[in-house]
Motif scaffolding. Sequence first.
Motif, mmCIF file in Angstrom:
data_model
loop_
_atom_site.group_PDB
_atom_site.id
_atom_site.type_symbol
_atom_site.label_atom_id
_atom_site.label_comp_id
_atom_site.label_asym_id
_atom_site.label_seq_id
_atom_site.Cartn_x
_atom_site.Cartn_y
_atom_site.Cartn_z
ATOM 1 N N ALA A 194 -56.060 107.179 49.800
ATOM 2 C CA ALA A 194 -57.150 107.587 48.910
ATOM 3 C C ALA A 194 -57.067 106.868 47.568
ATOM 4 O O ALA A 194 -58.021 106.864 46.802
ATOM 5 N N CYS A 195 -55.933 106.265 47.286
ATOM 6 C CA CYS A 195 -55.695 105.643 45.978
ATOM 7 C C CYS A 195 -56.486 104.346 45.861
ATOM 8 O O CYS A 195 -56.424 103.491 46.731
ATOM 9 N N PRO A 196 -57.242 104.189 44.784
ATOM 10 C CA PRO A 196 -58.036 102.971 44.640
ATOM 11 C C PRO A 196 -57.151 101.734 44.427
ATOM 12 O O PRO A 196 -57.556 100.624 44.764
ATOM 13 N N ILE A 197 -55.991 101.926 43.846
ATOM 14 C CA ILE A 197 -55.142 100.776 43.524
ATOM 15 C C ILE A 197 -54.436 100.249 44.777
ATOM 16 O O ILE A 197 -54.221 99.064 44.936
ATOM 17 N N CYS A 198 -54.050 101.156 45.654
ATOM 18 C CA CYS A 198 -53.341 100.749 46.871
ATOM 19 C C CYS A 198 -54.312 100.069 47.830
ATOM 20 O O CYS A 198 -54.867 100.706 48.714
ATOM 21 N N TYR A 199 -54.500 98.780 47.625
ATOM 22 C CA TYR A 199 -55.506 98.101 48.422
ATOM 23 C C TYR A 199 -54.935 97.423 49.655
ATOM 24 O O TYR A 199 -55.681 96.897 50.473
ATOM 25 N N CYS A 200 -53.615 97.395 49.790
ATOM 26 C CA CYS A 200 -53.039 96.658 50.920
ATOM 27 C C CYS A 200 -53.602 97.178 52.238
ATOM 28 O O CYS A 200 -53.652 98.373 52.480
ATOM 29 N N ARG A 201 -53.976 96.258 53.068
ATOM 30 C CA ARG A 201 -54.504 96.608 54.377
ATOM 31 C C ARG A 201 -53.448 97.385 55.162
ATOM 32 O O ARG A 201 -53.721 98.395 55.789
ATOM 33 N N LEU A 202 -52.248 96.866 55.147
ATOM 34 C CA LEU A 202 -51.130 97.569 55.782
ATOM 35 C C LEU A 202 -50.086 97.791 54.701
ATOM 36 O O LEU A 202 -49.462 96.845 54.220
ATOM 37 N N CYS A 203 -49.920 99.034 54.300
ATOM 38 C CA CYS A 203 -48.952 99.383 53.263
ATOM 39 C C CYS A 203 -47.557 98.935 53.705
ATOM 40 O O CYS A 203 -47.179 99.084 54.864
ATOM 41 N N TYR A 204 -46.811 98.408 52.764
ATOM 42 C CA TYR A 204 -45.440 97.987 53.068
ATOM 43 C C TYR A 204 -44.670 99.118 53.750
ATOM 44 O O TYR A 204 -43.914 98.893 54.684
ATOM 45 N N PHE A 205 -44.905 100.331 53.295
ATOM 46 C CA PHE A 205 -44.132 101.467 53.821
ATOM 47 C C PHE A 205 -44.622 101.930 55.192
ATOM 48 O O PHE A 205 -44.050 102.827 55.787
ATOM 49 N N ASP A 206 -45.707 101.347 55.672
ATOM 50 C CA ASP A 206 -46.150 101.592 57.051
ATOM 51 C C ASP A 206 -45.817 100.398 57.941
ATOM 52 O O ASP A 206 -46.105 100.415 59.136
ATOM 53 N N SER A 207 -45.264 99.373 57.342
ATOM 54 C CA SER A 207 -45.087 98.122 58.094
ATOM 55 C C SER A 207 -43.788 98.112 58.886
ATOM 56 O O SER A 207 -42.917 98.963 58.694
ATOM 57 N N GLU A 208 -43.675 97.135 59.733
ATOM 58 C CA GLU A 208 -42.487 97.009 60.556
ATOM 59 C C GLU A 208 -41.243 96.732 59.699
ATOM 60 O O GLU A 208 -40.144 97.146 60.035
ATOM 61 N N THR A 209 -41.471 96.020 58.600
ATOM 62 C CA THR A 209 -40.340 95.699 57.722
ATOM 63 C C THR A 209 -39.672 96.967 57.212
ATOM 64 O O THR A 209 -38.450 97.033 57.082
ATOM 65 N N ALA A 210 -40.479 97.955 56.913
ATOM 66 C CA ALA A 210 -39.916 99.173 56.335
ATOM 67 C C ALA A 210 -39.435 100.146 57.409
ATOM 68 O O ALA A 210 -38.779 101.133 57.112
ATOM 69 N N GLU A 211 -39.765 99.860 58.637
ATOM 70 C CA GLU A 211 -39.411 100.768 59.717
ATOM 71 C C GLU A 211 -37.911 100.699 60.002
ATOM 72 O O GLU A 211 -37.345 99.625 60.104
ATOM 73 N N GLN A 212 -37.291 101.849 60.123
ATOM 74 C CA GLN A 212 -35.863 101.853 60.441
ATOM 75 C C GLN A 212 -35.707 101.738 61.950
ATOM 76 O O GLN A 212 -36.447 102.347 62.695
#
Lengths: 386, 364, 141
Positions: A261-279
């Motif tokens: 919902a945040c207007p600033i968070c424009y990333c299509r795929l948030c880093y914290f939803d990405s594979e990189t951040a996945e444990q």
Amino acid sequence: MTDSELKGAVLPALKKPGGAVRDFLRLAMEKELADAVILPMKVPSGDSFAWILMNDISLLDDAVPIAATMPVQGAKALRSLTRKGPGNLKIIAVMRPCEIRAAMELSKLGQVHPENLILATYDCPGAVQLQKYVDDPAGSEEYFAGMLQKGKPDDSAKPVCHTCENFSMFDSDIHFGYLGLSEKEVLVIPGSEKGSALLEGLGLDLTKDLQAWEKGIDQLKADKLNSRKSTFEETKAQLNGFNGLLSVFANCIGCHNCQSACPICYCRLCYFDSETAEQDPDALITAAEKRGGISLPVDRIMFHTGRMAHMSLSCVSCGQCSDACPVSIPVADVFSYVADQTQRTFEYTAGRNDGDPLPLRQFRKAELPGVHELVKDADAEVPSHE
Amino acid sequence: MSSIVIDTSASRKVKELLRFLLDSGKIDAAVTMRKIPENNSYDLTLITDAPDLDEAVPVIPVMTVNAGQVLSSISTSGKKIAAVLKPCELRAFVELVKREQGSFENLLTISYTCGGVFPLELVKEGQIEELLPKYDKTISKGEVPINTRDTCRACEHFIPMNADITVSVSGECESGKGCVMYLNTEKAEEFTEGFGGERSEQKFDPSLFQKTLDARLAEKGKLFASITKDGPGLDGLLDLFGKCVGCHGCNSVCPICYCLLCDFESANFDYNLPYFEEYLSRRGALRLPPDTIFFHMGRLTHMSFSCVGCGMCSDVCPVGIPVAAVFKKTGEKTAALFDYVPGRDVEESIPVMVYKEEELSDIG
Amino acid sequence: MKKEFTPRITSFLCKWCTYTGADLAGTARLQYPTSIIPIQVMCSSRVDPVFLIKAFLSGSDGVLIGGCHPGDCHYETGNYHARRRFAIVKSVFESLGLESQRLKLSWISASEGPKFARVANEYTEEIMELGENPTRKNIFL
Ligand code: SF4
Ligand code: SF4
Ligand code: SF4
Ligand code: SF4
């Protein structure tokens, strides 16, 4: 912002602020100084609003220029329209100051192209919380009418509105002011060359001095700054130490609605939803073994603190994150407080259109003298588990 | 297959079982609901040490996240895990395994006859404790608790479909038989070997839940009718979804929607100015951001036949849209075309992955 | 009385069968209406279900998929998958109470020029009967 030289025009239509704005837009479209406008309109079910881009003048009557609540942050609407470039249409968008500020941040991030947009704001009395509005549209309209009259938020408003110091003109192209004026007056004030050109084209007489309005704004601003100070003190106390942070976000279910919902968070795929951040699964079990157990889904505090690090310098304290949270976590109260701290560090104000680049886009060789000491002091308490 | 008679509350017995499994090294970790001691709320937890089980509440009508979704990121660790799942969480996990998003190999699944869960807004500051006595009483009478999720009240799949262990927590207890833990698979027999408690040969008898089933089906009829019998139509659809704010929270909490980047958030549906200009010239106005209804219809097409009706989507919607009711209703209708029931059998392929040469003869 | 209007029927036609069939209809000077807006696809299974939804919501009065007869797919099984996907979209439409007649799947081979002309004519008539797609004017979609 206003300076003493600046003058505004009294709008010909002496209705409630929203009506004056509508008449103004009609005139602009009729005189072909704008190809289209962006305004909120009630959705068919009548219990919320949607942003509508329109070039059909007859639809203006159904629009609600100053809507009681803020379902979608306006900057997101502007982004969906201009993310690929400015286009040829000249469009006037009437939005809350925090929406325009978010759009400014997005333009620095290359996500909004405002070249052909005329961004208009008004003295924002605050916005009714979204869930309150949806549950009781009629009652909320009454609350909002009261807010409009007083020019300030009541209990139905988002908590961040009470601490908002930038509720009036803030680097927009034109601004509609009504605070401190007689009930039948709405001022239109140019804020940029683009804005001046529009008012000139409309043949408006910029003769009205702004003193009364500025006084009204200043009074309210003083109140807001006070409540800002005390609220931030409270938030600071609440966030005291790692456990404070944990307890605020204890019920977080990790849906990331706040982020989307945040207007600033424009990333299509948030880093914290990405594979990189996945444990990977083994790491999860190991993490659990270290502590005896871990709460699922993991990394919720990581997500929130990470988001603070990524975007708090641009947070405009619009409160959309709180409105979107299904478990009523006061996300915006926390982000607003943190943003105040981080923006202060760089003497940066999110949404300012003064050519200052984003703080993380520049550095000076000699700056932030206290930072090293800060790090040294910070080793006092190391939390043992999440 | 045998069963274990429960001499205490079902939740306590399952906790004892988890403790036994951890202590005996038969599992490395357990996934269960837990009471958060600090604030009297609940969360899902991965527990590796038996003492940490103290706060566990395996059977509780709370779903903060669909555990099937979370399991998909843990189940492939190679460690042995026992997971206590609600029936729809287990079904969601089955759907995920079909999509290669998890594995049953090292998993022991424990599920129970579910009475439905409370909406998230009730899950804080001790409210659940106040609601529980009435809830327990209602379900033991085979009735449907009024304040649970709408799709829970309308759920006829409250008996786990393919759990290793099924715990009956309602209906039977009331009919004087005591709650029972049914061991449905070899795996269950193996894992519970050495676990105390009176064994019996008693078989799970679904007919004891007939009253509950009837009540649920009646509720389902009502819920589906509320979306209107012949479907809402274009205007009705706008009444339902017109206030959607496009947060896609419904999609991110949905256990079936496993895509890292949803198609509807991808660059496929970014538009340039001429697109908007074209729309403007034809309609005089359009909504920003665009594609509100498109997103929901697209998601319905992509996954509704696998919808397990868990209700997470409705629960997180900031504007209170009955997303789950629409998805469950549409999903059931669509799945029926292929005689498909989501979560019924892990060997059953999802309808879009297979075809029959002779089918759907009325099309084409 | 329905208002006279020219329907727009977005038509996804498989290159190997239906598109060629349409061509044949053309060279044989068989009449079919201008309402058909052909889009060539490599296979009926190339038509992502969301294409149908997008076309419908964008105001197409009808959406047609044309593919090879079952068993005749150039890629062997493409049209079987297309059929399932089509059935799913149709079921979603029906469940939502939307006019599912606005979606049509038809098997037309490369040699069936007359069939193409017939389907095009009949479907256009059916859509004329239905009237303009109400999504054409809606601004809240
Ligand atoms: S919206 Fe609320 S529950 Fe969801 S991730 Fe943000 S804080 Fe957590
Ligand atoms: S973090 Fe929250 S308050 Fe800050 S800009 Fe984003 S939605 Fe608005
Ligand atoms: S959660 Fe609700 S508001 Fe958000 S995308 Fe889904 S239906 Fe729309
Ligand atoms: S669509 Fe909703 S009810 Fe269905 S599985 Fe997903 S979250 Fe659960």
